[in-house]
Design a protein around this motif. Structure first.
Motif, PDB file in Angstrom:
ATOM      1  N   GLU A  92       0.823  -1.208   0.000  1.00 50.19           N
ATOM      2  CA  GLU A  92       0.000   0.000   0.000  1.00 50.19           C
ATOM      3  C   GLU A  92       0.858   1.260   0.000  1.00 50.19           C
ATOM      4  O   GLU A  92       0.392   2.339   0.354  1.00 50.19           O
ATOM      5  N   SER A  93       2.108   1.135  -0.418  1.00 41.15           N
ATOM      6  CA  SER A  93       2.995   2.296  -0.398  1.00 41.15           C
ATOM      7  C   SER A  93       2.549   3.364  -1.387  1.00 41.15           C
ATOM      8  O   SER A  93       2.726   4.556  -1.152  1.00 41.15           O
ATOM      9  N   GLY A  94       1.957   2.939  -2.513  1.00 43.23           N
ATOM     10  CA  GLY A  94       1.436   3.913  -3.470  1.00 43.23           C
ATOM     11  C   GLY A  94       0.300   4.724  -2.866  1.00 43.23           C
ATOM     12  O   GLY A  94       0.216   5.940  -3.049  1.00 43.23           O
ATOM     13  N   MET A  95      -0.583   4.034  -2.140  1.00 46.32           N
ATOM     14  CA  MET A  95      -1.688   4.713  -1.480  1.00 46.32           C
ATOM     15  C   MET A  95      -1.166   5.693  -0.435  1.00 46.32           C
ATOM     16  O   MET A  95      -1.608   6.849  -0.366  1.00 46.32           O
ATOM     17  N   ALA A  96      -0.210   5.245   0.385  1.00 43.78           N
ATOM     18  CA  ALA A  96       0.355   6.118   1.416  1.00 43.78           C
ATOM     19  C   ALA A  96       1.067   7.311   0.794  1.00 43.78           C
ATOM     20  O   ALA A  96       0.937   8.447   1.273  1.00 43.78           O
ATOM     21  N   ALA A  97       1.805   7.047  -0.291  1.00 39.40           N
ATOM     22  CA  ALA A  97       2.520   8.133  -0.966  1.00 39.40           C
ATOM     23  C   ALA A  97       1.548   9.159  -1.528  1.00 39.40           C
ATOM     24  O   ALA A  97       1.796  10.372  -1.473  1.00 39.40           O
ATOM     25  N   SER A  98       0.425   8.680  -2.059  1.00 40.10           N
ATOM     26  CA  SER A  98      -0.562   9.616  -2.611  1.00 40.10           C
ATOM     27  C   SER A  98      -1.173  10.472  -1.507  1.00 40.10           C
ATOM     28  O   SER A  98      -1.393  11.673  -1.692  1.00 40.10           O
ATOM     29  N   ILE A  99      -1.426   9.866  -0.331  1.00 38.15           N
ATOM     30  CA  ILE A  99      -1.960  10.637   0.794  1.00 38.15           C
ATOM     31  C   ILE A  99      -0.935  11.660   1.265  1.00 38.15           C
ATOM     32  O   ILE A  99      -1.272  12.816   1.559  1.00 38.15           O
ATOM     33  N   GLU A 100       0.329  11.224   1.321  1.00 37.55           N
ATOM     34  CA  GLU A 100       1.387  12.143   1.749  1.00 37.55           C
ATOM     35  C   GLU A 100       1.495  13.323   0.788  1.00 37.55           C
ATOM     36  O   GLU A 100       1.569  14.486   1.213  1.00 37.55           O
ATOM     37  N   GLU A 101       1.495  13.020  -0.502  1.00 40.53           N
ATOM     38  CA  GLU A 101       1.612  14.077  -1.496  1.00 40.53           C
ATOM     39  C   GLU A 101       0.369  14.964  -1.526  1.00 40.53           C
ATOM     40  O   GLU A 101       0.459  16.183  -1.694  1.00 40.53           O
ATOM     41  N   VAL A 102      -0.810  14.354  -1.381  1.00 45.26           N
ATOM     42  CA  VAL A 102      -2.038  15.146  -1.327  1.00 45.26           C
ATOM     43  C   VAL A 102      -1.978  16.120  -0.157  1.00 45.26           C
ATOM     44  O   VAL A 102      -2.372  17.287  -0.274  1.00 45.26           O
ATOM     45  N   SER A 103      -1.470  15.645   0.967  1.00 47.46           N
ATOM     46  CA  SER A 103      -1.384  16.496   2.149  1.00 47.46           C
ATOM     47  C   SER A 103      -0.520  17.714   1.880  1.00 47.46           C
ATOM     48  O   SER A 103      -0.906  18.851   2.193  1.00 47.46           O
TER      49      SER A 103
END
Length: 496
Positions: free
Chosen positions: A384-395
């Protein structure tokens, strides 16, 4: 030491650097760009804000897409789109074409940003090496925002404003070729089908909410437009949340927010980006329009804050295992608050004193951003690193977009309200739009009246900027208190 690992880190960091500086490189070019394209205050905000706004809207969907098709593939696709959009922006002849080019730049950025984090996580298996790599990544995020104005200033010293986009192209070509050669093909982490509907819902929701906030701060927009945007945004996000809870393989696993470290990291990422980007957007204009610095001098002044961000990010990344996340989050946010609060009191002092205070602010924000990235990326499984990365970048991107929309929009409104001039020989409706427009109106007047008009504009600018600084200070204080509350509540729950 594995040289290939750090070559891969250098490649993804170079791409990230392009993405981040593209957020701020226009700051030093805005005064020249505004005059060349005859951009209005509203168009100027959109030229800057369209990039972060669209990136924030697309990141959740495109970020998670990497989990299904591969991180390297998404990275290369995004890099290619980014290069093509840079070429379009460089040859834009109107404000609207430039805004469109910025949208395409955002599509490329949203495609390749999350894979940079995922590639780092998969490349650096050792926990200590991964922490250092994420610290370097965060340092580039923090420092890149500050170095954008410097690069813009250096380019504008010898070239016109399109050069701030042309410089992207050779870097894209080199990184693209080397990435194909050295970044290994990763295995697809998720099976099943990527959820386009969820991606569309969250994109509409985020963009509508930010647009609604932006519309509120614009004097010429009606209340109806703002309300409609908010309603659409809230409905889209509500449907998105309901859909995620009912899907077997959701686009974003909302249960992850039950993890305190992950949630606090997301919160800190939003707030630090909100303060950093919004503050720099106004500061870069003040250095040129109020203090009469050249674009290069303005960029060099901001570079001090970028350098401090770089140092703060790396140092915090190194001492994180020793002192822990919560304690360092509080410390870095307090340092950030001290920096921005002190800047309120040194606005009329020597430039050197202002730069020293900016370094305090930069060091705090850089450290806080590193902690946010680590908190988000180290609290999920590899699949789920892609999902986490997208949340991090969205933030980060959502926070930056809010910073420009809220702080930039409020600043424009406050400037108009604070502007006081009794002369009758000018069009006050245009002069009160922004200091750029005040100066353009002043060029048409006699030297004596022109001087008075510009002086009135500078007074209104600093009065408005002071209020914006106070808002940024309050945002940091509120975040510190909220993190303390969440940590205390978590300890009580664990105790029982």
């Amino acid at each position: 030491m594995n040289i290939k690992k750090y070559l891969i880190l250098m490649l993804v960091s170079s791409a990230l650097f392009l993405i981040v500086i593209d957020m701020t490189v226009l700051y030093t070019a805005l005064p020249l760009l505004t005059q060349d394209l005859q951009a209005t205050a509203n168009q100027k905000l959109w030229i800057v804000n369209a990039y972060a706004l669209v990136v924030a809207g697309l990141l959740p969907g495109l970020g998670t897409l990497g989990d299904y098709v591969g991180y390297k593939k998404m990275f290369l696709i995004g890099l290619t789109i980014f290069g093509g959009a840079s070429l379009l922006a460089a040859y834009a002849t109107t404000s609207n074409i430039l805004i469109l080019a910025r949208v395409f730049l955002a599509i490329g950025a949203a495609s390749m940003m999350p894979p940079t984090l995922s590639i780092i996580k998969l490349t650096f298996i050792d926990a200590q090496e991964r922490t250092l790599a994420l610290g370097i990544w965060s340092a580039i995020t923090a420092a890149g925002a500050g170095l954008g104005p410097v690069i813009g200033g250096l380019l504008l010293r010898s070239f016109s404003w399109p050069s701030v986009f042309i410089i992207n192209i050779p870097v894209v070509i080199v990184v693209l070729v080397l990435s194909i050669m050295f970044i290994p093909n990763d295995q697809v982490k998720k099976t099943g089908r990527w959820d386009f509907v969820s991606s569309l819902q969250i994109m509409v929701g985020l963009i509508s909410l930010v647009y609604g906030i932006k519309a509120v701060t614009q004097q010429h927009n009606t209340v109806l437009i703002s309300i409609l945007a908010f309603v659409i945004g809230v409905l889209a996000i509500t449907w998105f949340i309901k859909r995620q809870n009912n899907l077997e393989n959701p686009l974003i696993n909302l249960k992850i927010f039950k993890n305190l470290n992950f949630t606090s990291g997301t919160l800190v990422a939003i707030v630090t980006s909100f303060v950093l980007i919004g503050f720099e957007y106004i500061l870069s204009q003040r250095l040129q329009l109020v203090l009469d610095l050249t674009p290069l001098q303005s960029g060099l002044s901001i570079m001090a804050m970028a350098a401090a961000s770089l140092v703060g990010a790396i140092v915090v990344g190194m001492i994180l295992p020793q002192y822990g996340l919560f304690k360092l989050q509080c410390i870095t946010l307090i340092i950030s608050f001290i920096g921005i609060f002190l800047f309120y009191w040194v606005l009329d002092m020597n430039l050197l004193i202002q730069i020293i205070i900016l370094m305090i602010l930069g060091g705090g924000l850089g450290g806080a951003m590193t902690l946010a990235s680590n908190a988000i990326m180290t609290n999920v499984d590899d699949k789920e690193s892609g999902m986490a990365a997208s949340i991090e970048e969205v933030s980060f991107e959502f926070g930056g977009s809010l910073g420009i929309a809220i702080l930039g929009g409020l600043f424009s409104a406050l400037y108009s309200l604070s502007f006081e001039f009794t002369g009758s020989a000018i069009n006050l409706s245009k002069a009160k739009g922004s200091l750029d427009e005040t100066i353009m109106q002043a060029e048409q007047l006699s030297p004596e009246v022109s001087k008075q008009l510009i002086s009135a504009g500078k007074v209104a600018f600093d009065h408005s900027f002071s209020l914006i600084i106070m808002i940024g200070s309050l945002a940091l204080i509120a975040t510190i208190l909220l993190i303390i509350f969440l940590n205390t509540r978590e300890k009580k729950i664990s105790h029982y």
